[in-house]
Scaffold this active site. Sequence first.
Site, PDB file in Angstrom:
ATOM      1  CE  LYS A  33      65.937 111.627 109.974  1.00  0.00           C
ATOM      2  NZ  LYS A  33      65.306 111.542 108.632  1.00  0.00           N
ATOM      3  CD  GLU A  59      67.967 112.942 106.132  1.00  0.00           C
ATOM      4  OE1 GLU A  59      66.871 112.426 106.399  1.00  0.00           O
ATOM      5  OE2 GLU A  59      68.625 112.671 105.106  1.00  0.00           O
ATOM      6  NE  ARG A  66      66.500 105.504 111.463  1.00  0.00           N
ATOM      7  CZ  ARG A  66      66.521 106.295 110.402  1.00  0.00           C
ATOM      8  NH1 ARG A  66      66.443 107.606 110.539  1.00  0.00           N
ATOM      9  NH2 ARG A  66      66.636 105.796 109.197  1.00  0.00           N
ATOM     10  NE  ARG A 112      74.744 111.364 103.872  1.00  0.00           N
ATOM     11  CZ  ARG A 112      73.602 111.355 103.209  1.00  0.00           C
ATOM     12  NH1 ARG A 112      73.354 112.290 102.313  1.00  0.00           N
ATOM     13  NH2 ARG A 112      72.693 110.425 103.435  1.00  0.00           N
ATOM     14  CE  LYS A 130      69.023 105.413 106.808  1.00  0.00           C
ATOM     15  NZ  LYS A 130      68.665 106.431 105.797  1.00  0.00           N
ATOM     16  CG  ASP A 138      69.989 107.386 102.592  1.00  0.00           C
ATOM     17  OD1 ASP A 138      69.442 106.461 103.205  1.00  0.00           O
ATOM     18  OD2 ASP A 138      69.423 108.450 102.320  1.00  0.00           O
ATOM     19  CD  GLU A 149      64.810 106.991  99.846  1.00  0.00           C
ATOM     20  OE1 GLU A 149      64.809 106.312 100.891  1.00  0.00           O
ATOM     21  OE2 GLU A 149      65.124 108.197  99.828  1.00  0.00           O
TER      22      GLU A 149
HETATM   23  C1  BDP Z   1      66.590 108.741 103.479  1.00  0.00           C
HETATM   24  C2  BDP Z   1      65.213 109.078 103.008  1.00  0.00           C
HETATM   25  C3  BDP Z   1      64.449 109.951 103.951  1.00  0.00           C
HETATM   26  C4  BDP Z   1      64.527 109.370 105.363  1.00  0.00           C
HETATM   27  C5  BDP Z   1      65.976 109.184 105.758  1.00  0.00           C
HETATM   28  C6  BDP Z   1      66.129 108.471 107.083  1.00  0.00           C
HETATM   29  O1  BDP Z   1      65.307 109.714 101.755  1.00  0.00           O
HETATM   30  O2  BDP Z   1      63.121 110.039 103.501  1.00  0.00           O
HETATM   31  O3  BDP Z   1      63.878 110.178 106.277  1.00  0.00           O
HETATM   32  O4  BDP Z   1      66.624 108.383 104.817  1.00  0.00           O
HETATM   33  O5  BDP Z   1      66.458 107.292 107.043  1.00  0.00           O
HETATM   34  O6  BDP Z   1      66.981 107.619 102.762  1.00  0.00           O
HETATM   35  O7  BDP Z   1      65.947 109.058 108.130  1.00  0.00           O
END
Ligand code: BDP
Length: 703
Positions: free
Chosen positions: A300, A304, A337, A349, A373, A378, A406
């Site tokens: 990753k 984020e 990723r 986004r 994904k 998300d 989640e």
């Molecule tokens: C989000 C989650 C987070 C993950 C992120 C990811 O809230 O905790 O780190 O995806 O996939 O859904 O990197």
Amino acid sequence: MRTMGRWLVMLVLALLPAWAAAEDGAELWLRYRPLSQAARSQLQRRAAAIVAPAPASPTVLAAVAELQRGVAGLAGREPALSQKIASGALLLATPASRPELGPQLQELGAEGWLLRSTRLQGREVTLIAANTDIGLLYGSFAWLRAAQTGADLARLDLHSAPRIALRLLNHWDNLDRTVERGYAGQSLWDWWKLPDIRDARYVDYARANASLGLNGTVLNNVNAKAESLTAPFLAKAAALADVFRPWGIKVWLSARFSAPVELGGLKTADPLDPAVRAWWRAKADEIYRVIPDFGGFLVKANSEGQPGPQDYGRSHADGANMLADAVAPHGGAVLWRAFVYAHENVDDRAKQAFAEFQPLDGQFAANVIVQVKNGPIDFQPREPFHPLFGAMPKTPLALELQITKEYLGFSTHLAYLGPLFEEVLQADTGRAGTVARSVRAIAGVANIGTDRNWCGSQFDQANWYAFGRMAWDPDLGARAVAQDWAAQTFTTRPAARDAIVELMLMSREAVVDYMTPLGLHHLMGTGHHHGPAPWVDNLERPDWNPTYYHRADRGGIGFDRSPTGSNAVAQYAPPLARLWADPRTTPSELLLWFHHLPWNYAMPSGRTLWAELIAHYDRGVAAVADMRRRWAMLQPDVDAARHAEVAAYLAVQEREARWWRDACIAYFQSVSGLPLPEGVRPPEHELSFYKALRFGFAPGRGG
Ligand code: BDP
């Protein structure tokens, strides 16, 4: 009489703990409880002995042990291992042990299997055949599944091979044993005690995965710590790899891009810097010395807050290719990723991953797989498929699904994800067939932890199961998978099994309805993601706010992603883009994902959008009430412990479904200013009540 009564009570009490412990879900779908008398006799005849290739590899020994354990449980008699073909033998064979089988097995590849009831040297036998030992293991599990689910073992003629080469779990497990987005206790990996202490559950974990055909596991969180690549942690990972190896499961690790700085003392992690490249090559060599069949890295990067190649002005391809170079000499791969979206980027986004990655098609090394994904935001209860699927023909892609729920009620809500997985896998990209056909790998973010039932609830086991079965065969269908799971986990009685399956099949849509109907998304509470919070508009990044996603105002609701808005539709193949550009041809499930519409927009049902939205919330709550009723009726068919446990979870779910409905209606009404349609029950509390709720210790935040 009285003494006798007391004696009976004492006996029941004495037996109760043992009996209750026997059905706590710890054995997953590999329970192997005694079949009916008739089925037991058939099984005893069909599995009188096991003939296996000799000398047996650890994988063949694992297959034999599982067959013995399974038949002992199901039929009450453990088959002996024999070298002689006698009537009723289970014959495990590869072309190495029986060359004459070769031509029949060609289509099966390296992992497929064949099961056939046949005659050999005049004896009735069951052939479990494959090109490799791991194929024999998968075939043995398939045969056991057939026995568990009531197939006619005298007339077996089945074969199967996986469609997708890499089938992995992704654990978001931290080195301190917390699990990011984990709702099933601590991480299974006891890093502190490894490598010396190997918990017996590591073997059961491997058995469960092998029974589904999963062939890899990424041990640590994508938000990775550099320490996981140090020698002590590599020794721990190697111990796990040793346990998993006979079961065909390769170990992978998430890698932190800045590890050369943090561990190697380098000044930079620039992927084009020769010292950085040398550091990663040496690190890969070190890993392969202790884990010779290491799968590779999952990364990753520039997402984020994680470090990545863009920190040095380099592209995702530069970063991925450097790591790919390091593992290539050892046959390893890099899963890179595509879950990226940037602070600075003010564009929708949902468009950002495509915008960054699609232009890089053709620039990735051959052993890089871009992991995408299922949807462009998300893991929401419903999203359209990600536009990258089918749009990078020169790059192998992996589909990333989230098994841990989640955004679908953690492990307290019953939501069978089979229909969600099926919807994504079967989505037609309009470019390269379905999503399933367009991917080389598939990854599921695991829902596994130290809870006795592994997954935080009985029914969440079905999501691990469905992920594995559908990763092996994406065309299986959610219903067929649920049938097998319910039969293996609860009961083979057809009426009860089917009632469980119906309940499972309605559950995901129920969640969509009471959380995010009509294409709404990302309305959950901040940080922990528990419960509704559509009013939140004050987070540091605009695209973390629910208001960013629903865009509700006096005039209407929804995110305009049509050509008059962000034009995210243009990232899809032209026929789909045209369809989704127009609200009248957009399926109602995705309506507010792609369009901002007035509250009085006329829905096909004849209702206004406002009334339709409320009808969906009500439908969701009613569906959970219905699920509770259906479960209550299953009491005679399910053991008391698990029945009571699931009933208690469903009660929580109904309460929380009402909460979602009430809080969302209260909020959207405050925005729309519209009266509730006639007959609609007003929310139980004022909006301010819902806004004031806090959940300081909600699980899953990780360390
Ligand atoms: C989000 C989650 C987070 C993950 C992120 C990811 O809230 O905790 O780190 O995806 O996939 O859904 O990197």
